[in-house]
Write a protein that holds these residues in place. Structure first.
Motif, PDB file in Angstrom:
ATOM      1  N   ASN A  94     -18.354   1.775  25.814  1.00 40.68           N
ATOM      2  CA  ASN A  94     -17.889   2.238  27.140  1.00 40.68           C
ATOM      3  C   ASN A  94     -17.190   3.840  26.523  1.00 40.68           C
ATOM      4  O   ASN A  94     -16.749   3.581  25.441  1.00 40.68           O
ATOM      5  N   GLY A  95     -17.678   4.951  27.376  1.00 39.05           N
ATOM      6  CA  GLY A  95     -17.021   5.996  26.895  1.00 39.05           C
ATOM      7  C   GLY A  95     -17.727   6.901  25.901  1.00 39.05           C
ATOM      8  O   GLY A  95     -17.147   8.030  25.459  1.00 39.05           O
ATOM      9  N   ALA A  96     -18.694   6.448  25.108  1.00 42.62           N
ATOM     10  CA  ALA A  96     -19.659   7.134  24.136  1.00 42.62           C
ATOM     11  C   ALA A  96     -20.021   8.418  24.820  1.00 42.62           C
ATOM     12  O   ALA A  96     -20.531   9.320  23.910  1.00 42.62           O
ATOM     13  N   GLY A  97     -20.579   8.720  25.785  1.00 48.88           N
ATOM     14  CA  GLY A  97     -20.876   9.826  26.529  1.00 48.88           C
ATOM     15  C   GLY A  97     -22.361   9.783  27.234  1.00 48.88           C
ATOM     16  O   GLY A  97     -23.005  10.653  27.225  1.00 48.88           O
ATOM     17  N   LYS A  98     -22.608   8.550  27.386  1.00 46.93           N
ATOM     18  CA  LYS A  98     -24.129   8.189  27.734  1.00 46.93           C
ATOM     19  C   LYS A  98     -24.237   8.895  29.378  1.00 46.93           C
ATOM     20  O   LYS A  98     -25.511   9.663  29.262  1.00 46.93           O
ATOM     21  N   SER A  99     -23.393   8.446  30.126  1.00 43.70           N
ATOM     22  CA  SER A  99     -23.681   9.260  31.414  1.00 43.70           C
ATOM     23  C   SER A  99     -23.567  10.812  31.411  1.00 43.70           C
ATOM     24  O   SER A  99     -24.295  11.361  31.970  1.00 43.70           O
ATOM     25  N   THR A 100     -22.580  11.379  30.567  1.00 40.38           N
ATOM     26  CA  THR A 100     -22.464  12.712  30.357  1.00 40.38           C
ATOM     27  C   THR A 100     -23.767  13.328  29.781  1.00 40.38           C
ATOM     28  O   THR A 100     -24.140  14.464  30.505  1.00 40.38           O
ATOM     29  N   ILE A 155     -16.860  15.284  23.910  1.00 37.42           N
ATOM     30  CA  ILE A 155     -17.417  14.005  24.339  1.00 37.42           C
ATOM     31  C   ILE A 155     -18.794  13.981  23.393  1.00 37.42           C
ATOM     32  O   ILE A 155     -19.054  12.853  22.843  1.00 37.42           O
ATOM     33  N   GLU A 197     -27.645   3.163  33.783  1.00 38.91           N
ATOM     34  CA  GLU A 197     -27.377   1.610  33.937  1.00 38.91           C
ATOM     35  C   GLU A 197     -27.946   0.879  35.141  1.00 38.91           C
ATOM     36  O   GLU A 197     -27.490   0.731  36.114  1.00 38.91           O
ATOM     37  N   HIS A 217     -26.600  -0.915  28.667  1.00 36.48           N
ATOM     38  CA  HIS A 217     -26.049  -1.812  27.788  1.00 36.48           C
ATOM     39  C   HIS A 217     -26.743  -3.109  27.568  1.00 36.48           C
ATOM     40  O   HIS A 217     -26.165  -4.120  27.266  1.00 36.48           O
TER      41      HIS A 217
END
Ligand SMILES: Nc1ncnc2c1ncn2[C@@H]1O[C@H](COP(=O)(O)OP(=O)(O)OP(=O)(O)O)[C@@H](O)[C@H]1O
Length: 206
Positions: free
Chosen positions: A40-46, A20, A157, A189
């Motif tokens: 979306n899915g780029a790894g921000k939350s991770t 990720i 977010e 975002h």
């Protein structure tokens, strides 16, 4: 203020066998407000979960306030992570949720009525969170995070569900937090919310 409070070196994260984040570096100073942006899915939350000690890296180093972040009470006294909706107590009202946060932390930053007013929940203070709208629940989640003392906000977010007027107010709330010396790292975002912050964009490969 130039005290470095977050250091990330060569961070790599793998989830379910997929890489990720790869070789990610970051330095954040006290009083900075940093926005993590990207698809979306780029790894921000991770990345936020790594900073919160909730996701173990496959490789690399993360320090927060000079130590690797750990999911322990001493760490959470300094750090607030506002991500998915918290687990609500359906038998407690909005006011009682804020009272509860104030009761379990010494030296709350805001009294309950001020928090209700600031987060525009005054007229909904006697209902239980499941009866709020999506945006009202998000305002309560943010109020609960901001009411207690902290040195760092990790925000995933924070704009979700919020109308444009309240996003403007939220910007003021976050600026005041940073001016007082607090540090914010925010996945978002929302270009407007991030406009005056230090912006980093993760690409899909991290
Ligand atoms: N538990 C998991 N197991 C496997 N893959 C996961 C897991 N959690 C997340 N992922 C994957 O990791 C990638 C990064 O997810 P993450 O939630 O960090 O992205 P994001 O940038 O925050 O996305 P968004 O903008 O949609 O919130 C996604 O491709 C996601 O599918």
């Amino acid at each position: 203020m130039d005290e470095t409070v977050i250091t990330v070196r060569d961070l790599t994260v793998e989830l379910g066998g997929t890489r990720i984040l790869h070789g990610f570096d970051l330095d954040v100073r006290a009083g900075e407000w940093v926005s993590i942006m990207g698809a979306n899915g780029a790894g921000k939350s991770t990345l936020l979960r790594c900073l919160a000690g909730l996701q173990r890296p496959a490789a690399g180093e993360v320090t927060v306030f000079g130590r690797p972040p750990v999911d322990e009470p001493a760490f959470w006294r300094d750090v607030v992570h506002v991500a998915d909706e918290p687990a609500w107590y359906p038998w407690l009202s909005v006011r009682e949720h804020i009272d509860l946060m104030r009761a379990v932390h010494d030296e709350a930053r805001l009294d309950t009525d001020t928090a209700l007013e600031l987060f525009e929940l005054t007229g909904r203070d006697d209902v239980a969170p499941p009866r709020l709208s999506t945006g009202q629940r998000q305002r309560l989640a943010l109020a609960m995070g901001l009411v207690r003392p902290s040195r760092m906000l990790l925000l995933d977010e924070p704009e979700r569900g919020l109308d444009l007027d309240f996003r403007d107010r939220l910007k003021e709330i976050f600026v005041a937090y940073a001016v007082a010396g607090g540090t914010l790292v925010m996945a978002t975002h929302d270009d407007d919310l991030a406009w005056a912050t230090r912006r980093l964009t993760l690409d899909a490969a991290g």
